[in-house]
Design an enzyme around this catalytic site. Structure first.
Site, PDB file in Angstrom:
ATOM      1  N   SER A 171      -2.323  -9.575   9.270  1.00  0.00           N
ATOM      2  CA  SER A 171      -1.792  -8.222   9.244  1.00  0.00           C
ATOM      3  C   SER A 171      -1.036  -8.020  10.547  1.00  0.00           C
ATOM      4  CB  SER A 171      -2.934  -7.206   9.119  1.00  0.00           C
ATOM      5  OG  SER A 171      -2.437  -5.886   9.240  1.00  0.00           O
ATOM      6  N   ARG A 176       2.064   5.785  17.027  1.00  0.00           N
ATOM      7  CA  ARG A 176       1.468   6.668  16.024  1.00  0.00           C
ATOM      8  C   ARG A 176       1.728   8.148  16.260  1.00  0.00           C
ATOM      9  NH1 ARG A 176       2.366   2.298  13.863  1.00  0.00           N
ATOM     10  NH2 ARG A 176       0.645   0.927  13.256  1.00  0.00           N
ATOM     11  N   ASP A 205       0.812  -1.210   0.000  1.00  0.00           N
ATOM     12  CA  ASP A 205       0.000   0.000   0.000  1.00  0.00           C
ATOM     13  C   ASP A 205       0.848   1.263   0.000  1.00  0.00           C
ATOM     14  OD1 ASP A 205      -2.345  -1.392  -0.123  1.00  0.00           O
ATOM     15  OD2 ASP A 205      -2.797  -1.262   2.011  1.00  0.00           O
ATOM     16  N   ASP A 239      -5.659   3.792  13.001  1.00  0.00           N
ATOM     17  CA  ASP A 239      -4.450   4.551  12.721  1.00  0.00           C
ATOM     18  C   ASP A 239      -4.709   5.804  11.908  1.00  0.00           C
ATOM     19  OD1 ASP A 239      -2.780   2.960  14.197  1.00  0.00           O
ATOM     20  OD2 ASP A 239      -2.145   1.719  12.513  1.00  0.00           O
TER      21      ASP A 239
END
Length: 400
Positions: free
Chosen positions: A177, A97, A16, A126
């Site tokens: 994931s 993050r 991605d 996220d």
């Protein structure tokens, strides 16, 4: 679809974020893409990732070594707050993050970019954490999220990348994931999407299966100064090294596995698997030391603050006014949280079994039932009468 001329892209090396590079340029008219990969102690070799970004068309490929800041400025304050989202998840991924957002903003300001970008989809947490944190740090920056808007399937995304020289994955990708940093791993998707399925042992990498853990317990003494972990077994360690060593020790005993149904900010429930050996052990030890050094009212009140703190971090509000206010409260409570906690690691359990502190509020002469007992037992009757008086009056009126 021109939205910005120069963009700093959060880059992981995956499909991605790699496709984001040509997509931003071809579809949105971005003239220059600078990628930034954050080293948070995940153990990956970031050199190949750096080259992959350049091959995909990035003008420049940055790697930021942020492991020390990650532990000192984000993880350790969360330990002081005993931060457990929904009383289970120690925020090992969420804590990264706001730091990545800070790195993106700093890079954008350094390279005079007018936007930053990330590869988050529209279903996860996220995207919120990045967007809100970036806006808090620099409201003038645009935030671009191509994967949230392009509407391509996984196969279409791979095909798009191939058109611009991005090789497709050479092997069948894992159904899971996975996100990894020094604090732990988060695993989702694949067979885990059925909450009835027990996780296969293959999903774990930091923690041993209980059947393969030692048959004898291991004891580790964790030292704290003002609520911050500083030592293992009497040896002072730098924060990063302390977490590394404790990850190995606790993980060897199967400590730190979490399997939970989690309430995401976007309104859906998600089945999540986490491994966070050191973080789980440190929060357990820290909370135990607080029980020795904080007064009852502060300790009880702080529990509510901890829940609010955990929700703020999970929901992407690290750089918010309320978070700053809670930081001030928590910082004040930690002034005397200094001492040592002895932890027992055995068969997946991290249990505090001993604690000591120069600021201990435990008075043995008051707590003992032996001959040294200094507690005034006669005072109890009057105390109980006054304490129970409202209930007594209520009960009398109920019977009138």
């Amino acid at each position: 679809m021109g939205r910005a001329k120069k963009v700093v892209l959060a880059y992981s090396g995956g499909v991605d974020t790699s496709v984001c590079i040509p997509y931003l340029k071809q579809e949105w008219g971005v003239e220059s893409v600078i990628t930034l990969a954050a080293d948070l102690g995940q153990g990956d070799e970031l050199g190949p990732i750096q080259k992959k970004a350049l091959d995909a068309g990035a003008e420049e490929s940055l790697v930021a070594d942020a492991t020390q800041s990650f532990i000192e400025d984000y993880a350790f304050p969360a330990i002081q707050a005993n931060a457990l989202y929904e009383n289970r998840y120690p925020l090992s991924t969420a804590l990264a993050r706001p730091l990545i957002a800070k790195l993106l903003v700093e890079a954008a300001e350094r390279y005079d970019a007018d936007a930053v970008a990330h590869g988050c989809t529209g279903k996860g947490n996220d995207q919120v954490r990045f967007d809100v944190s970036i806006t808090a740090l620099n409201p003038s920056l645009k935030v671009l999220a191509p994967a949230r808007e392009w509407g391509m399937s996984r196969e279409e995304t791979i095909a798009y990348g191939e058109r611009y020289g991005i090789p497709s994955p050479v092997k069948k990708s894992s159904p899971y994931s996975i996100d990894t940093n020094l604090l732990g791993r988060s695993i989702e998707a694949g067979p885990l999407e059925d909450p009835w399925n027990e996780p296969l042992e293959e999903v774990y990498a930091l923690t041993a299966a209980i059947a393969k853990t030692p048959n004898e317990p291991e004891y580790v003494e964790i030292g704290f100064e003002k609520g911050l972990p500083t030592a293992l077994n009497g040896k002072t360690l730098a924060p990063v090294e302390l977490v590394r060593q404790l990850n190995q020790t606790a993980g060897r005993h199967g400590v730190g596995r979490i399997d939970m149904i989690e309430n995401r900010l976007v309104g859906i429930k998600s089945r999540e698997i986490y491994e966070a050996p050191a973080l789980i052990a440190l929060i357990a030890a820290h909370r135990d030391l607080e029980s020795l050094t904080l007064t009852a009212d502060v300790s009880h009140y702080k529990r509510g603050i901890e829940e609010s703190y955990s929700q703020l971090v999970y929901n992407g509000l690290w750089y918010s006014p309320l978070k700053q206010a809670l930081d001030a409260f928590i910082g004040q409570t930690q002034q005397r949280v200094t001492g040592v906690v002895r932890m027992k690691f055995f068969k997946g359990i991290a249990a505090p079994v001993g604690r000591k502190s120069e600021f201990s509020l435990y008075a043995s002469d008051l707590a003992t039932y032996g001959s040294e007992d200094a507690f005034d037992h006669k005072a109890a009757e009057g105390f109980i009468y006054v304490w129970g008086l409202p209930t007594r009056v209520w009960s009398q009126k109920l019977r009138e």
